[in-house]
Design an enzyme around this catalytic site. Structure first.
Site, PDB file in Angstrom:
ATOM      1  N   ASN A   1       0.810  -1.209   0.000  1.00 40.89           N
ATOM      2  CA  ASN A   1       0.000   0.000   0.000  1.00 40.89           C
ATOM      3  C   ASN A   1       0.854   1.275   0.000  1.00 40.89           C
ATOM      4  O   ASN A   1       2.018   1.248  -0.362  1.00 40.89           O
ATOM      5  CB  ASN A   1      -1.067  -0.010   1.092  1.00 40.89           C
ATOM      6  CG  ASN A   1      -2.330   0.677   0.561  1.00 40.89           C
ATOM      7  OD1 ASN A   1      -2.479   1.875   0.686  1.00 40.89           O
ATOM      8  ND2 ASN A   1      -3.191  -0.074  -0.097  1.00 40.89           N
ATOM      9  N   ARG A   2       0.230   2.398   0.390  1.00 42.29           N
ATOM     10  CA  ARG A   2       0.833   3.697   0.051  1.00 42.29           C
ATOM     11  C   ARG A   2       1.672   4.323   1.176  1.00 42.29           C
ATOM     12  O   ARG A   2       1.354   4.165   2.355  1.00 42.29           O
ATOM     13  CB  ARG A   2      -0.279   4.694  -0.314  1.00 42.29           C
ATOM     14  CG  ARG A   2      -0.935   4.338  -1.618  1.00 42.29           C
ATOM     15  CD  ARG A   2      -1.966   5.355  -2.054  1.00 42.29           C
ATOM     16  NE  ARG A   2      -2.466   4.988  -3.366  1.00 42.29           N
ATOM     17  CZ  ARG A   2      -3.329   3.988  -3.585  1.00 42.29           C
ATOM     18  NH1 ARG A   2      -3.818   3.293  -2.578  1.00 42.29           N
ATOM     19  NH2 ARG A   2      -3.684   3.683  -4.815  1.00 42.29           N
TER      20      ARG A   2
ATOM     21  N   HIS B   1       2.991  -0.201  -3.085  1.00 42.19           N
ATOM     22  CA  HIS B   1       3.263  -1.621  -3.284  1.00 42.19           C
ATOM     23  C   HIS B   1       4.690  -1.946  -3.730  1.00 42.19           C
ATOM     24  O   HIS B   1       4.901  -2.813  -4.585  1.00 42.19           O
ATOM     25  CB  HIS B   1       2.297  -2.199  -4.318  1.00 42.19           C
ATOM     26  CG  HIS B   1       0.865  -2.279  -3.865  1.00 42.19           C
ATOM     27  ND1 HIS B   1       0.481  -2.390  -2.558  1.00 42.19           N
ATOM     28  CD2 HIS B   1      -0.300  -2.287  -4.600  1.00 42.19           C
ATOM     29  CE1 HIS B   1      -0.850  -2.462  -2.492  1.00 42.19           C
ATOM     30  NE2 HIS B   1      -1.347  -2.393  -3.706  1.00 42.19           N
TER      31      HIS B   1
ATOM     32  N   HIS C   1      -1.845 -10.138  -2.665  1.00 37.49           N
ATOM     33  CA  HIS C   1      -2.818  -9.303  -3.378  1.00 37.49           C
ATOM     34  C   HIS C   1      -3.727 -10.163  -4.276  1.00 37.49           C
ATOM     35  O   HIS C   1      -3.930  -9.824  -5.450  1.00 37.49           O
ATOM     36  CB  HIS C   1      -2.079  -8.250  -4.196  1.00 37.49           C
ATOM     37  CG  HIS C   1      -2.848  -6.990  -4.434  1.00 37.49           C
ATOM     38  ND1 HIS C   1      -4.068  -6.976  -5.091  1.00 37.49           N
ATOM     39  CD2 HIS C   1      -2.585  -5.709  -4.110  1.00 37.49           C
ATOM     40  CE1 HIS C   1      -4.493  -5.719  -5.159  1.00 37.49           C
ATOM     41  NE2 HIS C   1      -3.621  -4.929  -4.566  1.00 37.49           N
ATOM     42  N   SER C   2      -4.292 -11.226  -3.709  1.00 38.77           N
ATOM     43  CA  SER C   2      -5.202 -12.053  -4.520  1.00 38.77           C
ATOM     44  C   SER C   2      -6.527 -11.347  -4.733  1.00 38.77           C
ATOM     45  O   SER C   2      -7.049 -10.684  -3.833  1.00 38.77           O
ATOM     46  CB  SER C   2      -5.456 -13.392  -3.826  1.00 38.77           C
ATOM     47  OG  SER C   2      -4.296 -14.187  -3.909  1.00 38.77           O
ATOM     48  N   TYR C   3      -7.059 -11.514  -5.937  1.00 39.66           N
ATOM     49  CA  TYR C   3      -8.382 -10.996  -6.288  1.00 39.66           C
ATOM     50  C   TYR C   3      -9.353 -12.181  -6.248  1.00 39.66           C
ATOM     51  O   TYR C   3      -9.231 -13.106  -7.057  1.00 39.66           O
ATOM     52  CB  TYR C   3      -8.385 -10.420  -7.712  1.00 39.66           C
ATOM     53  CG  TYR C   3      -7.688  -9.097  -7.874  1.00 39.66           C
ATOM     54  CD1 TYR C   3      -6.293  -9.003  -7.854  1.00 39.66           C
ATOM     55  CD2 TYR C   3      -8.418  -7.937  -8.096  1.00 39.66           C
ATOM     56  CE1 TYR C   3      -5.653  -7.780  -8.029  1.00 39.66           C
ATOM     57  CE2 TYR C   3      -7.782  -6.705  -8.286  1.00 39.66           C
ATOM     58  CZ  TYR C   3      -6.409  -6.638  -8.245  1.00 39.66           C
ATOM     59  OH  TYR C   3      -5.770  -5.426  -8.428  1.00 39.66           O
TER      60      TYR C   3
ATOM     61  N   ASP D   1     -11.603   0.801  -0.822  1.00 37.02           N
ATOM     62  CA  ASP D   1     -10.143   0.710  -0.967  1.00 37.02           C
ATOM     63  C   ASP D   1      -9.568   1.234   0.347  1.00 37.02           C
ATOM     64  O   ASP D   1      -8.831   2.213   0.377  1.00 37.02           O
ATOM     65  CB  ASP D   1      -9.693   1.551  -2.170  1.00 37.02           C
ATOM     66  CG  ASP D   1      -8.224   1.318  -2.514  1.00 37.02           C
ATOM     67  OD1 ASP D   1      -7.549   0.581  -1.770  1.00 37.02           O
ATOM     68  OD2 ASP D   1      -7.755   1.885  -3.511  1.00 37.02           O
TER      69      ASP D   1
ATOM     70  N   GLU E   1      -6.064  -7.651   1.966  1.00 38.57           N
ATOM     71  CA  GLU E   1      -4.604  -7.561   2.021  1.00 38.57           C
ATOM     72  C   GLU E   1      -4.157  -7.232   3.439  1.00 38.57           C
ATOM     73  O   GLU E   1      -4.085  -6.061   3.820  1.00 38.57           O
ATOM     74  CB  GLU E   1      -4.135  -6.456   1.074  1.00 38.57           C
ATOM     75  CG  GLU E   1      -4.608  -6.620  -0.351  1.00 38.57           C
ATOM     76  CD  GLU E   1      -4.720  -5.275  -1.073  1.00 38.57           C
ATOM     77  OE1 GLU E   1      -3.727  -4.537  -1.098  1.00 38.57           O
ATOM     78  OE2 GLU E   1      -5.799  -4.955  -1.592  1.00 38.57           O
TER      79      GLU E   1
HETATM   80  C1  BGC Z   1      -4.661  -0.417  -3.445  1.00 37.26           C
HETATM   81  C2  BGC Z   1      -5.402   0.237  -4.582  1.00 37.26           C
HETATM   82  C3  BGC Z   1      -4.684  -0.092  -5.861  1.00 37.26           C
HETATM   83  C4  BGC Z   1      -4.648  -1.608  -5.986  1.00 37.26           C
HETATM   84  C5  BGC Z   1      -3.923  -2.082  -7.222  1.00 37.26           C
HETATM   85  C6  BGC Z   1      -4.729  -1.882  -3.654  1.00 37.26           C
HETATM   86  O1  BGC Z   1      -4.083  -2.537  -2.620  1.00 37.26           O
HETATM   87  O2  BGC Z   1      -5.174  -0.050  -2.200  1.00 37.26           O
HETATM   88  O3  BGC Z   1      -5.522   1.622  -4.400  1.00 37.26           O
HETATM   89  O4  BGC Z   1      -5.324   0.485  -6.968  1.00 37.26           O
HETATM   90  O5  BGC Z   1      -4.052  -2.172  -4.866  1.00 37.26           O
HETATM   91  O6  BGC Z   1      -2.705  -1.478  -7.328  1.00 37.26           O
END
Ligand code: BGC
Length: 345
Positions: free
Chosen positions: A79-80, A105, A174-176, A245, A311
């Site tokens: 994350n950020r 990330h 980061h699984s969808y 998010d 996550e």
């Molecule tokens: C973030 C999103 C981002 C995504 C894909 C997530 O973990 O919080 O803001 O767009 O990952 O990068």
């Protein structure tokens, strides 16, 4: 439980990528050495039919050409970090800004773009990556090992790392997930969160440092409700990031046991995912930036809200706020975190 390995092609630099399959009589999980990424989670019905509940790609180029972190091990910092800047031991560290004004990330080439060394040890797959000092501007030579084990209906992930200098570390997966398989969206999946607090955003979608209660807001998932009730809300805290998010707070750090963070139910109630972790927070992301512009597995064009990510992580911006648990990893210490994805079906 058995683990097998096969070739999955090469990166554009010519590095071989392996795919490992972990399989028992309930589940088949495919994991790549590229990004130590989960490529597929197949739930097996008694007649042998498989439903793949994790999004991904059919070839290496899909993973190389996309920056949505499909199934990937994310690091060094999940994350950020606002402006990518923080102080460590009195010195300023400046990370690469790969997401507007933020570091996201791990930077331009985070762990999702690295090829890990794979080893099978009994019923565990070990994937190891040695990240050199100053890679993406992070201090310290750091070695990360990701252990994957399939235990009945649970995929267990263990992260272990150490560095030869003080540094920061925040690893996640980061699984969808889409419990219906590779189609449709998750808006009518039902979700329950084991957290009643989330991190507030400013108008630009950056954390303010404040922790707010979910009660009475669209982010209140204290009992099951449809994901769409939050993801489609025009509440400013949600609209500023196009959907859910958000980072949700768990019960502090250094918990000895894994606690549930989230439970997701398919619309027909027949499939359930429970996420457990010992990390201090977790992000819920409703795939707000997928726009169907590329071919995923089985040529699926994954659209906005095609899946949901959970996550586990240290808080975003945790290097900037003293009230957030610290992601600093001291020289010689061992970083240890766990995630479990448990499926009932
Ligand atoms: C973030 C999103 C981002 C995504 C894909 C997530 O973990 O919080 O803001 O767009 O990952 O990068």
């Amino acid at each position: 439980m058995q683990i097998s390995q096969k070739d999955f092609g090469k990166t554009k630099d010519g590095v071989k990528v392996s795919e490992y399959t972990l399989e028992n009589n309930k589940m088949r999980v495919k994991i790549l050495s590229l990004g130590a990424a989960i490529r597929a989670i197949e739930l097996l019905s008694p007649d042998g039919r498989a439903t793949d509940v994790a999004l991904g790609f059919d070839d290496v180029s899909g993973y190389e050409n996309h920056d949505a972190y499909f199934g990937a091990t994310v690091g060094r910092f999940a994350n950020r970090i606002k402006y990518g800047r923080f102080n460590l031991n009195g010195r300023e560290v400046r990370l690469n800004l790969n997401n507007g004004k933020c570091h996201l990330h791990g930077g331009f080439a985070g762990f999702d773009k690295r090829v890990f060394d794979g080893n099978i040890s009994g019923n565990t797959l070990l994937l190891t990556y040695a990240s050199p000092d100053m890679e993406e501007n992070f201090p310290g030579n750091l070695t990360l090992t990701v252990n994957y084990t399939l235990d009945g209906n649970s995929l267990k992930i263990k992260y272990t790392a150490s560095s030869d200098k003080d540094t920061i570390l925040n690893i996640t997966n980061h699984s969808y997930f889409n419990l219906n398989g590779q189609k449709g969206d998750i808006l009518s999946h039902k979700l329950k969160l084991y957290s009643d607090e989330f991190l507030e955003f400013d108008a630009e979608g950056m954390t303010t440092g404040r922790i707010l209660k979910t009660k009475g807001t669209p982010l209140d998932f204290s009992s099951y409700k449809e994901v769409g009730e939050a993801a489609l809300s025009d509440w400013p805290q949600i609209a500023c990031v196009r959907g859910v998010d958000h980072a949700f707070v768990l019960d502090g750090e250094n918990k000895k046991e894994l606690l549930p963070a989230a439970a997701l139910l398919s619309p027909d109630g027949r499939r359930m995912l429970t996420v457990l972790t010992d990390m201090p927070a977790f992000h819920v992301y409703t795939a707000n930036y997928l726009e169907g512009k590329f071919a995923g597995k089985e040529k699926a064009a994954y659209q906005k809200n095609a899946a949901i990510c959970f996550e586990p992580e240290y808080y975003p911006d945790s290097v900037l706020h003293k009230n957030f648990p610290s992601p600093v990893l001291r020289k010689g210490e061992t970083y240890r975190h766990n995630i479990v994805y448990k499926f009932d079906f």
